[in-house]
Design an enzyme around this catalytic site. Structure first.
Site, PDB file in Angstrom:
ATOM      1  CE  LYS A 113       4.349  -0.157  -6.633  1.00  0.00           C
ATOM      2  NZ  LYS A 113       3.066   0.185  -5.616  1.00  0.00           N
ATOM      3  CB  SER A 193       3.603   3.415  -4.493  1.00  0.00           C
ATOM      4  OG  SER A 193       2.999   2.354  -4.240  1.00  0.00           O
ATOM      5  CB  SER A 217      -0.218   1.849  -3.627  1.00  0.00           C
ATOM      6  OG  SER A 217       0.484   2.830  -2.576  1.00  0.00           O
TER       7      SER A 217
END
Length: 533
Positions: A113, A193, A217
């Protein structure tokens, strides 16, 4: 080597091209190697037999990125490619020939990420304010992945600033990467997210991927993209050099298409980091954090069943999967698990106090090319940028800037009280019901991506209590509802990550509920939507 020029071409491009790699990827020739849906153990067997090299494996994933992320359905899940990925794959191949391969991740491409520092790429958190944030360093969790032999293929898109900018945000969108599309229905949210990691791993753009969670997330995008996701016990994985929200709740975690793959990625990231005091026990806890697959059984295991309010279609799927648990030998006990009154408000206040201080601390370590050094600087940057405020504002940032941050006299009490109340809620249920773990629907199916109204509720969420308490939370695919994935959550006590993975694996093998994505434009609404006239 079929196109070893890739690394040089990426490195010589403009900064934007070096991050996105669109021109280079568009020129890649097609490959015959099929890696879609293949688990790590199968890939390792192919590597061991000499049927495949790590370079070819990396090339095959790059082709899938070209076909599915840049062209075709345009998932927009990968925000940057590692310009050294193929060279690192070639090194893995040389080491394998010298018989110094080590561990299940050796020579396996991994996506990370883009709020986690890697040496080769900028860490943007999706924000144009950080487009020049080439820190030239690895976060300790990335260093551990490399030490385990993993190849960092690139960085994944995310909800900008990990979805902490505005109350009306659209999950999966960032100014740098655009809007991530859900590979099961392209008009649906990939959640956030860790949206990019969710969509990318569902689409087999790498073997496994790293997400991060503060509250939901990892679990939400894993559930909505048909993946296994583990939000670990806080303290299992270092948070150093990860763009922060909350020092109390932030953690990285694995996202994968199977429980064993998630466990392999998790094991490689576990470890004590002297710069992150909360991880002081990680090395000593490795044994209980690591599953023993010989104990991966549901027979005689007492599980607490939560029944939140949900739509009939999700309830029916949940009931069907509870039946799978019973058939596999689990003893199911109905329980009530509710968040203490006012917990949401206290959690949000904690986020604000920690975000203001911790973000400034991270920004202070970024290179001179990064011009923002405080939350106030970021707010000013966004205000001057049409691209940043194209779809939603920054009201959370603005109200957070008005706080005193972690210097607030009430900070320590807010932190301690919030954690204690969530911890007691879970501990009390586990003890009183005498259950090993709690099961619940992870969340509902994906909602429509909506740039006008932002995110919409899709049903219950099991994330808050394990997130606030710092306890582990595992989601495993439990099939489709209306053509969209949903997950089954397993929640346990502190440091019970290994046990949850054992239970999740036993359920996964009994249910075989995961369905691979179909990249449809939308869900099939059925003929009845047009009426009978």
């Amino acid at each position: 080597m079929r196109y070893g020029w890739l690394a040089a071409a990426l490195a010589l491009g403009t900064p934007a091209a070096a991050q996105q790699g669109d021109i280079v990827l568009a020129e890649l020739p097609p490959l015959s190697i099929k890696v879609g849906e293949k688990p790590i153990d199968e890939l390792q067997a192919m590597l061991a037999r000499g049927e495949l090299t790590s370079e070819q494996l990396a090339e095959a994933y790059l082709e899938r990125i070209r076909m599915l992320d840049r062209a075709g359905p345009k998932l927009r899940s990968v925000i940057a490619l590692n310009p050294q990925a193929l060279e690192q794959a070639r090194k893995a191949d040389r080491d394998r020939r010298l018989r110094i391969a080590r561990g299940p991740l050796f020579g396996i491409p991994v996506l990370v990420k883009d709020n986690i520092d890697t040496a080769e790429n900028a860490t943007t958190a999706g924000s144009l304010a950080l487009k020049d944030n080439f820190t030239r360093r690895d976060a300790p969790l990335v260093a551990r992945l490399r030490a385990a032999g993993a190849i960092i293929l690139g960085k994944t898109n995310l909800s900008e600033w990990a979805n902490i900018r505005d109350t009306d945000s659209m999950s999966g969108w960032s100014a740098v990467g655009g809007l991530v599309r859900n590979p099961y229905a392209l008009d649906r949210s990939a959640c956030g997210s860790s949206s990019g990691t969710g969509a990318a791993i569902a689409a087999s753009l790498a073997a496994v991927g790293v997400g991060t969670e503060t509250d939901g997330s990892i679990i939400c995008p894993a559930s909505m993209n048909g993946l296994v996701g583990l939000k670990p016990t806080i303290g299992a994985i270092s948070r150093t050099h990860v763009v922060p929200i909350s020092i109390s709740q932030d953690t990285a975690g694995p996202m994968a298409r199977s429980v064993k793959d998630a466990a392999a990625l998790f094991a490689a990231m576990i470890g004590t980091d002297q710069a992150d005091a909360v991880t002081i026990e990680a090395d000593a806890r490795r044994a209980v954090l690591t599953p023993d697959w010989s104990k991966a059984s549901l027979k005689g295991v007492r599980l607490g069943v939560v029944r939140p309010k949900m739509r009939a279609s999700l309830a029916a799927q949940y009931d069907a999967q509870l039946a799978v648990l019973r058939t596999a030998g689990a003893e199911l006990v109905e329980i009530k698990l509710t968040a203490p009154e006012g917990l949401s408000q206290a959690e949000f206040r904690l986020f604000q106090l920690e975000l203001k201080s911790r973000l400034a601390a991270y920004l202070a370590t970024t290179p001179a090319a990064v011009k923002v050094r405080t939350l106030a600087d970021v707010i000013a940057f966004n205000t001057a940028s049409k691209a940043e405020l194209a779809y939603f504002g920054q009201d959370i940032f603005e109200t957070t800037e008005k706080t005193a941050g972690m210097d607030d006299p009430a900070y320590a009490k807010t932190r301690d009280d919030t954690r204690r109340r969530a911890t007691e809620a879970i501990d009390t249920v586990l003890a009183n019901a005498r259950v090993t773990a709690i099961v619940a629907p992870s969340t509902g199916p994906a909602w429509l991506s909506d740039p006008v109204h932002g995110d919409q509720s899709s049903g219950p969420s099991a994330s808050q209590l394990p997130a606030v308490s710092g306890y582990p939370h595992l989601t495993v695919p439990m099939g489709l509802v209306g053509g969209l994935p949903v997950g089954l959550s397993f929640i346990g006590s502190k440091w019970s990550d290994g046990r949850l993975l054992e239970l999740g694996y036993a359920y996964e093998q009994a249910s075989r509920a995961r369905v691979k994505p179909g990249y449809r434009p939308s869900v099939d609404a059925g003929a009845g939507i047009e009426g009978v006239r």
